[in-house]
Design an enzyme around this catalytic site. Structure first.
Site, short mmCIF file in Angstrom:
data_model
loop_
_atom_site.label_atom_id
_atom_site.label_comp_id
_atom_site.label_asym_id
_atom_site.label_seq_id
_atom_site.Cartn_x
_atom_site.Cartn_y
_atom_site.Cartn_z
N GLY A 96 0.80 -1.19 0.02
CA GLY A 96 -0.05 -0.08 -0.09
C GLY A 96 0.68 1.25 -0.01
O GLY A 96 1.86 1.33 0.59
N GLY A 155 -7.68 14.50 3.21
CA GLY A 155 -6.70 14.34 2.29
C GLY A 155 -6.64 12.84 1.84
O GLY A 155 -5.67 12.67 1.32
N TYR A 159 -7.18 7.13 -0.81
CA TYR A 159 -6.72 6.19 -0.09
C TYR A 159 -7.98 5.50 0.79
O TYR A 159 -8.33 4.10 0.80
CB TYR A 159 -5.67 6.56 1.07
CG TYR A 159 -5.16 5.54 2.04
CD1 TYR A 159 -3.93 5.11 1.63
CD2 TYR A 159 -5.56 5.39 3.34
CE1 TYR A 159 -3.21 4.13 2.71
CE2 TYR A 159 -5.29 4.48 4.34
CZ TYR A 159 -3.75 3.70 3.77
OH TYR A 159 -3.37 2.98 4.57
N TYR A 191 -3.58 4.01 13.20
CA TYR A 191 -2.30 4.53 12.85
C TYR A 191 -1.11 3.95 13.53
O TYR A 191 -0.97 3.77 14.76
CB TYR A 191 -2.35 6.00 13.35
CG TYR A 191 -3.05 6.91 12.29
CD1 TYR A 191 -2.32 7.73 11.68
CD2 TYR A 191 -4.42 6.88 12.20
CE1 TYR A 191 -2.94 8.63 10.51
CE2 TYR A 191 -5.12 7.72 11.19
CZ TYR A 191 -4.20 8.42 10.44
OH TYR A 191 -4.96 9.37 9.69
N1 CAA Z 1 -9.70 18.48 9.02
C1 CAA Z 1 -10.13 19.59 8.89
N2 CAA Z 1 -9.88 20.42 8.02
C2 CAA Z 1 -8.32 20.38 7.61
C3 CAA Z 1 -7.65 19.33 8.01
C4 CAA Z 1 -8.23 18.33 8.62
N3 CAA Z 1 -7.72 17.18 9.18
N4 CAA Z 1 -6.18 19.40 7.33
C5 CAA Z 1 -6.45 20.49 6.87
N5 CAA Z 1 -7.32 21.24 7.07
C6 CAA Z 1 -7.96 22.56 6.58
C7 CAA Z 1 -6.92 23.53 6.70
O1 CAA Z 1 -6.78 24.25 8.22
C8 CAA Z 1 -7.12 24.57 5.64
O2 CAA Z 1 -7.99 25.27 6.09
P1 CAA Z 1 -8.22 26.80 5.45
O3 CAA Z 1 -8.21 26.87 3.90
O4 CAA Z 1 -9.65 27.21 6.23
O5 CAA Z 1 -7.14 27.45 5.97
C9 CAA Z 1 -7.33 23.68 4.74
O6 CAA Z 1 -7.90 22.52 5.14
C10 CAA Z 1 -6.12 23.22 3.88
O7 CAA Z 1 -6.62 22.58 2.73
P2 CAA Z 1 -5.49 22.03 1.61
O8 CAA Z 1 -6.08 21.33 0.77
O9 CAA Z 1 -4.74 23.03 1.47
O10 CAA Z 1 -4.33 21.27 2.65
P3 CAA Z 1 -2.98 20.92 2.74
O11 CAA Z 1 -2.63 20.93 1.36
O12 CAA Z 1 -2.61 22.00 3.61
O13 CAA Z 1 -2.88 19.66 3.55
C11 CAA Z 1 -3.14 17.42 3.62
C12 CAA Z 1 -3.67 18.49 3.41
C13 CAA Z 1 -1.90 16.94 2.47
C14 CAA Z 1 -4.00 16.22 3.58
C15 CAA Z 1 -2.43 17.27 5.34
O14 CAA Z 1 -3.53 17.75 6.05
C16 CAA Z 1 -2.32 15.93 5.47
O15 CAA Z 1 -1.25 15.54 5.25
N6 CAA Z 1 -2.99 15.43 6.38
C17 CAA Z 1 -2.72 14.02 6.85
C18 CAA Z 1 -3.60 12.86 6.15
C19 CAA Z 1 -3.37 11.62 6.96
O16 CAA Z 1 -3.85 11.46 7.93
N7 CAA Z 1 -2.81 10.70 6.31
C20 CAA Z 1 -2.82 9.39 6.74
C21 CAA Z 1 -1.49 8.72 6.32
S1 CAA Z 1 -1.25 7.20 7.31
C22 CAA Z 1 -2.10 6.17 6.76
O17 CAA Z 1 -2.90 6.35 5.76
C23 CAA Z 1 -1.97 4.96 7.24
C24 CAA Z 1 -3.37 4.37 7.61
O18 CAA Z 1 -3.78 3.55 7.22
C25 CAA Z 1 -3.89 5.00 9.09
#
Ligand code: CAA
Length: 253
Positions: A96, A155, A159, A191
């Site tokens: 994955g 985000g 996935y 996680y």
């Molecule tokens: N919830 C609500 N709002 C959120 C948020 C969230 N979790 N994360 C970001 N936002 C908001 C921001 O505050 C911002 O708001 P404003 O526009 O009002 O300022 C806006 O959304 C930003 O949106 P963008 O599209 O510009 O977001 P970004 O490009 O800055 O980043 C992201 C987005 C890349 C998804 C980043 O938040 C990130 O990496 N998040 C982690 C995602 C995650 O948990 N992935 C898991 C990976 S591990 C895995 O998948 C293994 C498993 O099985 C568990």
């Protein structure tokens, strides 16, 4: 520990060099399975680490390169393993990737790359493996989904869609193979302490950990424990099930 012997059941683990995969291989070998780990060849340093970590099992643990997003390559690899090691009894689909981006920023490439590995990969391996399992009247398929397939994650439209799809796939195939002694189940990790989760921005990760009732990331061993349980010979009455292993991060009934 049950030492694997040349007659032991054979397990194939995709994503075998990954954060979860390597530990799944180790615990399956400890449970007396012969194991073939599959992963991309481009990961030379990871192949070395894999060989060192699992050196105690000698020939009982092997590595084969394959890209799970390529159906023909998977079919050829399965045929090669079956002719050199014998029939595959256990298949763990753990390969994955993530391509996190909010949908408004997600490119078609990010969507396609993820679906091709995380969902097509499960088809590409299960399709050639299931035939032999049904013919021999025994098989255990364990697919690694994710808590984020159950809850959705900011985000992760790609996935979450793929991981929810993995469980739909598992339930459907479980019905098709139930009468043949082949079970198909899903494990949904929360996680975990893996490179994939280490890549999540630190502030986001801290917030997630704060919401885990057990109070820590999962260890790869926590996930492997569930895989070995579902892959056991005497787990034949559990099929089409999802086993969540998430420290209480998402509880459902
Ligand atoms: N919830 C609500 N709002 C959120 C948020 C969230 N979790 N994360 C970001 N936002 C908001 C921001 O505050 C911002 O708001 P404003 O526009 O009002 O300022 C806006 O959304 C930003 O949106 P963008 O599209 O510009 O977001 P970004 O490009 O800055 O980043 C992201 C987005 C890349 C998804 C980043 O938040 C990130 O990496 N998040 C982690 C995602 C995650 O948990 N992935 C898991 C990976 S591990 C895995 O998948 C293994 C498993 O099985 C568990």
């Amino acid at each position: 520990m049950n030492k694997p012997t040349p007659d032991s059941r054979l397990a194939v683990v995709t994503g075998g060099l990954g954060g979860l995969g390597i530990e799944i291989c180790r615990q399956l070998a400890q449970a007396g399975r012969r194991v073939v780990a599959l992963d991309l060849t481009s990961r030379a340093e990871r192949i070395d680490a894999f060989r060192q970590t699992l050196a105690e099992f000698g020939d009982a643990v092997a590595f084969e390169p394959v890209d799970v997003s390529d159906y023909e390559a998977c079919a050829a690899t399965v045929a090669r393993i079956e002719s050199s090691h014998g029939g595959i009894d256990v298949l763990v689909n753990a390969a994955g990737i993530t391509r996190d981006a909010s949908l408004r920023k997600m490119t078609p490439q990010q969507w396609q790359d993820l679906l091709r590995v995380n969902l097509d990969g499960v088809f590409n391996m299960s399709r050639p493996v299931v035939e032999g399992m049904c013919a021999r009247g025994f098989g255990r398929i364990v697919n690694i989904s994710s808590v984020n397939g159950q809850t959705g994650q900011f985000g992760q439209t790609n996935y979450s869609a793929a991981k929810a799809g993995v469980h739909g796939f598992s339930m459907a195939l479980a019905r098709e193979t139930a009468r043949k002694g082949v079970t198909v189940n899903t494990v949904s990790p929360g996680y975990c302490d893996t490179p994939m989760v280490a890549a999540v921005p630190e502030d986001v990760r801290a917030q997630i950990v704060a919401g885990i009732p057990v109070g820590r990331l999962g260890a790869p061993a926590d996930i492997a424990r569930a895989v070995v349980f579902l892959a056991a010979d005497d787990a034949g009455y559990i099929t089409g099930a999802n086993l969540p292993v998430n420290g209480g991060y998402f509880m459902s009934f």
